[in-house]
Design a protein around this motif. Structure first.
Motif, PDB file in Angstrom:
ATOM      1  N   ALA A  51       8.610   3.275   6.214  1.00  0.00           N
ATOM      2  CA  ALA A  51       9.212   3.428   7.531  1.00  0.00           C
ATOM      3  C   ALA A  51       8.389   4.367   8.409  1.00  0.00           C
ATOM      4  O   ALA A  51       8.147   4.089   9.593  1.00  0.00           O
ATOM      5  CB  ALA A  51      10.640   3.948   7.391  1.00  0.00           C
ATOM      6  N   ILE A  52       7.957   5.489   7.825  1.00  0.00           N
ATOM      7  CA  ILE A  52       7.137   6.439   8.590  1.00  0.00           C
ATOM      8  C   ILE A  52       5.815   5.794   8.968  1.00  0.00           C
ATOM      9  O   ILE A  52       5.344   5.902  10.112  1.00  0.00           O
ATOM     10  CB  ILE A  52       6.901   7.721   7.772  1.00  0.00           C
ATOM     11  CG1 ILE A  52       8.221   8.473   7.561  1.00  0.00           C
ATOM     12  CG2 ILE A  52       5.872   8.616   8.456  1.00  0.00           C
ATOM     13  CD1 ILE A  52       8.100   9.648   6.610  1.00  0.00           C
ATOM     14  N   GLY A  53       5.210   5.105   8.010  1.00  0.00           N
ATOM     15  CA  GLY A  53       3.935   4.452   8.267  1.00  0.00           C
ATOM     16  C   GLY A  53       4.020   3.420   9.369  1.00  0.00           C
ATOM     17  O   GLY A  53       3.128   3.319  10.224  1.00  0.00           O
TER      18      GLY A  53
ATOM     19  N   PRO B  23       0.803  -1.227   0.000  1.00  0.00           N
ATOM     20  CA  PRO B  23       0.000   0.000   0.000  1.00  0.00           C
ATOM     21  C   PRO B  23       0.834   1.275   0.000  1.00  0.00           C
ATOM     22  O   PRO B  23       0.424   2.287  -0.578  1.00  0.00           O
ATOM     23  CB  PRO B  23      -0.839  -0.121   1.275  1.00  0.00           C
ATOM     24  CG  PRO B  23      -0.069  -1.063   2.141  1.00  0.00           C
ATOM     25  CD  PRO B  23       0.567  -2.037   1.205  1.00  0.00           C
ATOM     26  N   TYR B  24       2.021   1.230   0.646  1.00  0.00           N
ATOM     27  CA  TYR B  24       2.847   2.443   0.685  1.00  0.00           C
ATOM     28  C   TYR B  24       3.426   2.757  -0.697  1.00  0.00           C
ATOM     29  O   TYR B  24       3.652   3.917  -1.029  1.00  0.00           O
ATOM     30  CB  TYR B  24       3.950   2.309   1.730  1.00  0.00           C
ATOM     31  CG  TYR B  24       3.405   2.300   3.146  1.00  0.00           C
ATOM     32  CD1 TYR B  24       3.051   3.490   3.782  1.00  0.00           C
ATOM     33  CD2 TYR B  24       3.218   1.109   3.841  1.00  0.00           C
ATOM     34  CE1 TYR B  24       2.530   3.499   5.061  1.00  0.00           C
ATOM     35  CE2 TYR B  24       2.699   1.101   5.124  1.00  0.00           C
ATOM     36  CZ  TYR B  24       2.359   2.295   5.726  1.00  0.00           C
ATOM     37  OH  TYR B  24       1.836   2.300   6.994  1.00  0.00           O
ATOM     38  N   TYR B  25       3.651   1.737  -1.499  1.00  0.00           N
ATOM     39  CA  TYR B  25       4.104   1.957  -2.866  1.00  0.00           C
ATOM     40  C   TYR B  25       2.963   2.544  -3.701  1.00  0.00           C
ATOM     41  O   TYR B  25       3.180   3.429  -4.538  1.00  0.00           O
ATOM     42  CB  TYR B  25       4.602   0.643  -3.486  1.00  0.00           C
ATOM     43  CG  TYR B  25       5.979   0.243  -3.007  1.00  0.00           C
ATOM     44  CD1 TYR B  25       7.091   0.389  -3.828  1.00  0.00           C
ATOM     45  CD2 TYR B  25       6.169  -0.265  -1.720  1.00  0.00           C
ATOM     46  CE1 TYR B  25       8.368   0.034  -3.390  1.00  0.00           C
ATOM     47  CE2 TYR B  25       7.435  -0.626  -1.269  1.00  0.00           C
ATOM     48  CZ  TYR B  25       8.525  -0.465  -2.110  1.00  0.00           C
ATOM     49  OH  TYR B  25       9.787  -0.820  -1.671  1.00  0.00           O
ATOM     50  N   GLN B  26       1.750   2.061  -3.473  1.00  0.00           N
ATOM     51  CA  GLN B  26       0.593   2.635  -4.161  1.00  0.00           C
ATOM     52  C   GLN B  26       0.413   4.103  -3.773  1.00  0.00           C
ATOM     53  O   GLN B  26       0.117   4.946  -4.634  1.00  0.00           O
ATOM     54  CB  GLN B  26      -0.672   1.861  -3.790  1.00  0.00           C
ATOM     55  CG  GLN B  26      -0.690   0.400  -4.208  1.00  0.00           C
ATOM     56  CD  GLN B  26      -1.978  -0.268  -3.774  1.00  0.00           C
ATOM     57  OE1 GLN B  26      -3.070   0.221  -4.079  1.00  0.00           O
ATOM     58  NE2 GLN B  26      -1.864  -1.375  -3.062  1.00  0.00           N
ATOM     59  N   ALA B  27       0.620   4.388  -2.491  1.00  0.00           N
ATOM     60  CA  ALA B  27       0.481   5.764  -2.019  1.00  0.00           C
ATOM     61  C   ALA B  27       1.532   6.663  -2.659  1.00  0.00           C
ATOM     62  O   ALA B  27       1.245   7.810  -3.045  1.00  0.00           O
ATOM     63  CB  ALA B  27       0.609   5.810  -0.498  1.00  0.00           C
ATOM     64  N   HIS B  28       2.748   6.155  -2.788  1.00  0.00           N
ATOM     65  CA  HIS B  28       3.815   6.926  -3.422  1.00  0.00           C
ATOM     66  C   HIS B  28       3.465   7.231  -4.874  1.00  0.00           C
ATOM     67  O   HIS B  28       3.678   8.361  -5.352  1.00  0.00           O
ATOM     68  CB  HIS B  28       5.127   6.151  -3.340  1.00  0.00           C
ATOM     69  CG  HIS B  28       6.280   6.862  -3.973  1.00  0.00           C
ATOM     70  ND1 HIS B  28       6.699   6.609  -5.266  1.00  0.00           N
ATOM     71  CD2 HIS B  28       7.113   7.834  -3.490  1.00  0.00           C
ATOM     72  CE1 HIS B  28       7.726   7.391  -5.551  1.00  0.00           C
ATOM     73  NE2 HIS B  28       8.000   8.141  -4.494  1.00  0.00           N
TER      74      HIS B  28
ATOM     75  N   PRO C 156       9.222   5.257  -1.657  1.00  0.00           N
ATOM     76  CA  PRO C 156       8.319   4.297  -1.017  1.00  0.00           C
ATOM     77  C   PRO C 156       8.882   3.697   0.268  1.00  0.00           C
ATOM     78  O   PRO C 156       8.128   3.446   1.222  1.00  0.00           O
ATOM     79  CB  PRO C 156       8.133   3.227  -2.095  1.00  0.00           C
ATOM     80  CG  PRO C 156       8.354   3.942  -3.389  1.00  0.00           C
ATOM     81  CD  PRO C 156       9.429   4.951  -3.086  1.00  0.00           C
ATOM     82  N   GLU C 157      10.190   3.468   0.308  1.00  0.00           N
ATOM     83  CA  GLU C 157      10.788   2.900   1.511  1.00  0.00           C
ATOM     84  C   GLU C 157      10.670   3.865   2.694  1.00  0.00           C
ATOM     85  O   GLU C 157      10.419   3.443   3.835  1.00  0.00           O
ATOM     86  CB  GLU C 157      12.258   2.547   1.265  1.00  0.00           C
ATOM     87  CG  GLU C 157      12.481   1.351   0.350  1.00  0.00           C
ATOM     88  CD  GLU C 157      12.235   1.661  -1.120  1.00  0.00           C
ATOM     89  OE1 GLU C 157      12.207   2.871  -1.480  1.00  0.00           O
ATOM     90  OE2 GLU C 157      12.059   0.723  -1.915  1.00  0.00           O
TER      91      GLU C 157
END
Length: 289
Positions: free
Chosen positions: A256-258, A209-214, A251-252
């Motif tokens: 990490a923040i997420g 999901p974080y890659y999708q968000a990026h 994305p990384e």
């Protein structure tokens, strides 16, 4: 000898005189209020209250308090619970292959920041058995193959419930346990299972999901802790938080923040549960911080 302390939580139809009645009861039973919070919901017409008090009169024991308050509660139509404030709830943690929330909860537990007794860790993978051993906590590997049949899933969940019941767990925490629980499992754990998941604006489901968000240039990411129900990720919300992100983060970095946000939000939710600060208000919660 330590003075007994209790936490009383209650809800009932909102009406005049509830606080006076409860505080008067405690006073006449030799109790001293340490802190108190209350809330009247204009929409549901319900009143909610949490009272932390000490029982200073040694002639009035736990059984007398409960029996006498039951009579008072019936007169107001209350749903109520009386908890020993010194009791550390028994907890079972569940995890898959992503361990940041598990590691955070274990550290808080070992440091005395989380007043619980972690009785077991359950996982469908073996990645964290050494971490569990380092904390001297029993680790139960209960695998579930990808695409497993309904019968296999039912059998695996039954073994999970056996671990939970054997440890008399009062709380089950899904610390990134990446399996959808059956309706039967959700019902068995109703009101005592907390899950954590990301919260994006807009939301992204599925893998990475974080890659999708990026890819979408999201500016806010966050996390939601909620009670587990049969409606996936839609149980009553306990705690949420967000962090602002920007275009310069890859994305990384977002991941990490997420994960940091997820750790903090889940720990808060668990602590609210342990301190009996959560009261259900239909599909919502009242949180006395």
């Amino acid at each position: 000898m330590m003075t007994p302390e209790y936490i009383l939580t209650l809800s009932c139809p909102d009406q005049r005189g509830i606080v006076h009645s409860v505080s008067g009861f405690l006073a006449t039973h030799g109790c001293n209020i340490i802190d108190s919070a209350q809330f009247g919901d204009a929409h549901s017409k319900l009143f909610f209250m949490r009272v932390h008090f000490s029982a200073d009169d040694k002639s009035i024991d736990d059984s007398i308090l409960r029996a006498d308050f039951a009579t008072l509660a019936a007169s107001w139509g209350m749903q109520w619970q009386l908890h020993d404030a010194h009791h550390k709830p028994r907890v079972v943690l569940m995890v898959s292959k992503i361990g940041h929330c598990l590691n955070d909860l274990l550290f808080r537990y070992k440091s005395g920041l989380l007043p619980v007794e972690i009785k077991a860790i359950v996982s469908n993978h073996t990645d964290f058995y050494q971490l569990a051993a380092s904390y001297n906590i029993p680790f139960h590997h209960l695998p579930l193959a990808a695409g497993a049949s309904a019968e296999a899933k039912q059998a695996q969940e039954q073994k999970v419930l056996e671990v939970i019941n054997a440890n008399q767990a009062e709380l089950v925490v899904l610390a990134r346990y990446m399996q959808i629980l059956s309706n039967h499992m959700c019902e068995a754990l109703s009101g005592r299972a907390i899950n954590i998941h990301h919260s994006f604006l807009p939301s992204f489901k599925g893998a990475k999901p974080y890659y999708q968000a990026h890819d979408r240039g999201v500016k806010l990411i966050g996390a939601t802790a909620h009670f587990v129900t049969g409606d996936l990720d839609e149980g009553p919300i306990i705690e949420q938080d967000v962090e602002r992100v920007d275009h310069a983060m890859d994305p990384e970095k977002l991941t990490a923040i997420g994960r940091d946000v997820e750790c903090v939000v889940l720990a808060r939710a668990v602590n609210y549960f342990v301190e009996h600060r959560i009261l259900l208000n239909g599909h919502k919660t009242v949180i006395f911080r």
